[in-house]
Design an enzyme around this catalytic site. Structure first.
Site, mmCIF file in Angstrom:
data_model
loop_
_atom_site.group_PDB
_atom_site.id
_atom_site.type_symbol
_atom_site.label_atom_id
_atom_site.label_comp_id
_atom_site.label_asym_id
_atom_site.label_seq_id
_atom_site.Cartn_x
_atom_site.Cartn_y
_atom_site.Cartn_z
ATOM 1 N N SER A 80 16.412 12.925 42.610
ATOM 2 C CA SER A 80 15.010 12.900 43.058
ATOM 3 C C SER A 80 14.133 13.815 42.211
ATOM 4 C CB SER A 80 14.898 13.247 44.548
ATOM 5 O OG SER A 80 15.565 14.451 44.808
ATOM 6 N N ASP B 19 15.431 22.525 42.064
ATOM 7 C CA ASP B 19 15.749 21.296 41.340
ATOM 8 C C ASP B 19 14.701 21.035 40.257
ATOM 9 O OD1 ASP B 19 17.506 21.357 43.405
ATOM 10 O OD2 ASP B 19 16.610 19.706 44.521
ATOM 11 N N GLU C 16 7.931 15.793 47.325
ATOM 12 C CA GLU C 16 9.167 15.702 48.107
ATOM 13 C C GLU C 16 8.914 16.110 49.573
ATOM 14 O OE1 GLU C 16 12.390 16.012 45.811
ATOM 15 O OE2 GLU C 16 13.841 16.276 47.415
ATOM 16 N N HIS D 50 20.889 27.785 48.696
ATOM 17 C CA HIS D 50 19.781 27.918 49.660
ATOM 18 C C HIS D 50 19.061 29.266 49.522
ATOM 19 C CE1 HIS D 50 20.217 24.242 52.248
ATOM 20 N NE2 HIS D 50 21.350 24.199 51.577
ATOM 21 N N SER E 172 20.421 15.946 42.207
ATOM 22 C CA SER E 172 18.962 15.919 42.127
ATOM 23 C C SER E 172 18.380 14.779 41.318
ATOM 24 C CB SER E 172 18.445 17.236 41.568
ATOM 25 O OG SER E 172 17.900 17.925 42.619
ATOM 26 N N TYR F 40 18.965 20.015 56.420
ATOM 27 C CA TYR F 40 18.389 20.910 55.405
ATOM 28 C C TYR F 40 17.164 21.615 55.983
ATOM 29 C CZ TYR F 40 16.399 22.616 51.055
ATOM 30 O OH TYR F 40 15.881 23.433 50.080
HETATM 31 C C1 GLA Z 1 18.551 21.253 47.450
HETATM 32 C C2 GLA Z 1 17.077 21.638 47.430
HETATM 33 C C3 GLA Z 1 16.865 22.907 46.618
HETATM 34 C C4 GLA Z 1 17.797 24.010 47.072
HETATM 35 C C5 GLA Z 1 19.231 23.518 47.187
HETATM 36 C C6 GLA Z 1 20.146 24.517 47.833
HETATM 37 O O1 GLA Z 1 18.974 20.902 46.164
HETATM 38 O O2 GLA Z 1 16.300 20.586 46.906
HETATM 39 O O3 GLA Z 1 15.519 23.306 46.699
HETATM 40 O O4 GLA Z 1 17.355 24.579 48.283
HETATM 41 O O5 GLA Z 1 19.320 22.313 47.945
HETATM 42 O O6 GLA Z 1 20.247 25.660 47.068
#
Ligand code: GLA
Length: 389
Positions: free
Chosen positions: A132, A176, A164, A38, A130, A225
């Site tokens: 997505s 990601d 997104e 994060h 990821s 999130y």
């Molecule tokens: C998800 C989000 C990213 C990032 C991570 C945590 O994967 O899509 O942008 O914030 O969480 O590091």
């Protein structure tokens, strides 16, 4: 099989389904976050890797005003009009394509054709790897080529992120997308999310990352999130008010400054910002360690990162904690932590190649004993980033 070798079959599948040949194809990998949780939307630093699982998109322009989608793995179709302006509840996966198409269409500035799109991916779903971003990046490359919209890599990442935000409702950072685009074989990607400068760090050939997938996806992950992100932004505003220098994001707050002022914050913002400020510092130290080949010390930072997720950011869950605690008790394991958004998904575990099999067996057995079913453990190969095929 390598993606390039599967293209023949995928092109034939496209042709038999849509009755025409594809004119563009692209592949984009998923990603694993190795250190820096994060921190991306706080303008911080992250070490990550593109993985050896990804998504392929084949596309062709078509007459009319309807875009048609087909997912070859799940055998599902969907469609949307060329003037699409927002997401719809179902199917959720189609929203990423709608978003990418609509954003490219608006960028083109001229009338663009409808498209037929074939999707085929193997990123484990709900694993926090990821899928997505892989979908968005492959779609942006392939559709960008069909609709003749040229973008440089960082704009492709931003377009996927916008899709997104607006079509999936997740206010993600750029981790990601950037990792999916800039991944390299046998290397970690080190990104500064303030400047979007990317460098790579070669992996030690004697070590590897295991990905242990809990397959847990807690309800309300997306809202949790977004809530974490809002708290970080609130914390940055607090520090902007008390520190003598400008604070645009938590990146501008040092661990010592956090120590001095956190007592004046509400306890939740204090904990959330402790995690982010600590993570940015850990990535800085971790990247330095890797340059000197100090992987064991780097692994210790991974354990610290998980502990901070568990106690400060509160984005872990019992399944992830179990995996990390189990890994920590195995002497060969160098480090382990949750990877990505959290609240489920996968743990990433750093091990010597020679111990990978034994560690996998121990993790699976212990997970089965605790939760009544095994977890999936993959051997991750850091891989090349997204590309047109
Ligand atoms: C998800 C989000 C990213 C990032 C991570 C945590 O994967 O899509 O942008 O914030 O969480 O590091």
């Amino acid at each position: 099989m390598k993606i390039e070798e599967r293209m023949g079959t995928l092109r034939a599948d496209f042709e038999s389904h849509f009755g025409m040949k594809p004119v563009a194809a692209a592949y984009a990998p998923g990603r694993v976050e190795v250190l820096g949780n994060h921190t991306d939307y706080n303008e911080g630093l992250v070490l990550s890797a593109a993985i050896n699982y990804g998504t392929c998109i084949l596309a062709a322009p078509v007459q009319g005003s309807e875009c048609r989608l087909y997912d070859g793995k799940f055998k599902e179709s969907a469609c949307f009009p060329t003037d699409v302006r927002g997401p719809s509840p179902k199917p959720a996966w189609a929203n990423y394509l709608k978003g990418v198409y609509a954003l490219l269409r608006d960028r083109a500035g001229v009338a663009v054709p409808a498209v037929n799109v074939w999707i085929e991916g193997d990123v484990p779903l709900g694993a926090g790897l990821s899928s997505s971003a892989a979908l968005e990046m492959a779609a942006t490359l392939a559709l960008g080529s069909v609709l003749k919209v040229q973008l440089e890599l960082r704009d492709i990442a931003r377009l996927g992120q916008k899709a997104e935000h607006e079509y999936a409702g997740v206010r993600c950072g750029l981790l990601d997308q950037i990792t999916s685009l800039f991944g390299q074989d046998s290397a970690l990607v080190e990104t500064d999310f303030r400047t979007l400068a990317v460098t790579t760090v070669p992996l030690d050939p004697d070590l590897e990352f295991l990905i242990a997938n809990t397959a847990v996806k807690h309800n309300l992950v997306d809202s949790a999130y977004n809530e974490r992100r809002a708290k970080c932004e609130e914390a940055a505003r607090f520090f902007a008010g008390v520190l003598p220098h400008p604070v645009r994001a938590l990146r501008d707050v040092s661990p010592a400054e956090w120590q001095t002022f956190s007592g004046q914050m509400d306890p939740v913002s204090a904990r959330r910002s402790a995690h982010v400020v600590g993570e940015i510092d850990r990535v800085q130290r971790g990247a330095g360690l890797l340059k000197r080949g100090k992987w064991r010390e780097f692994g210790a930072l991974m354990f610290e990162s998980h502990e901070s997720s568990r106690t400060q950011f509160e984005n872990s869950c019992p399944e992830l904690d179990h995996l990390v605690t189990t890994a920590q008790a195995i002497p060969e394991v160098l480090g382990a932590r949750l990877s990505g958004g959290g609240f489920g998904g996968s743990a990433v575990v750093l091990v010597p190649c020679s111990a990978a099999e034994a560690v996998t067996e121990k993790l699976v057995a212990s997970y089965r004993q605790a939760f009544g079913h095994p977890c999936d453990v993959l051997c991750m190969r850091a891989s090349a980033g997204a590309r047109l095929l």
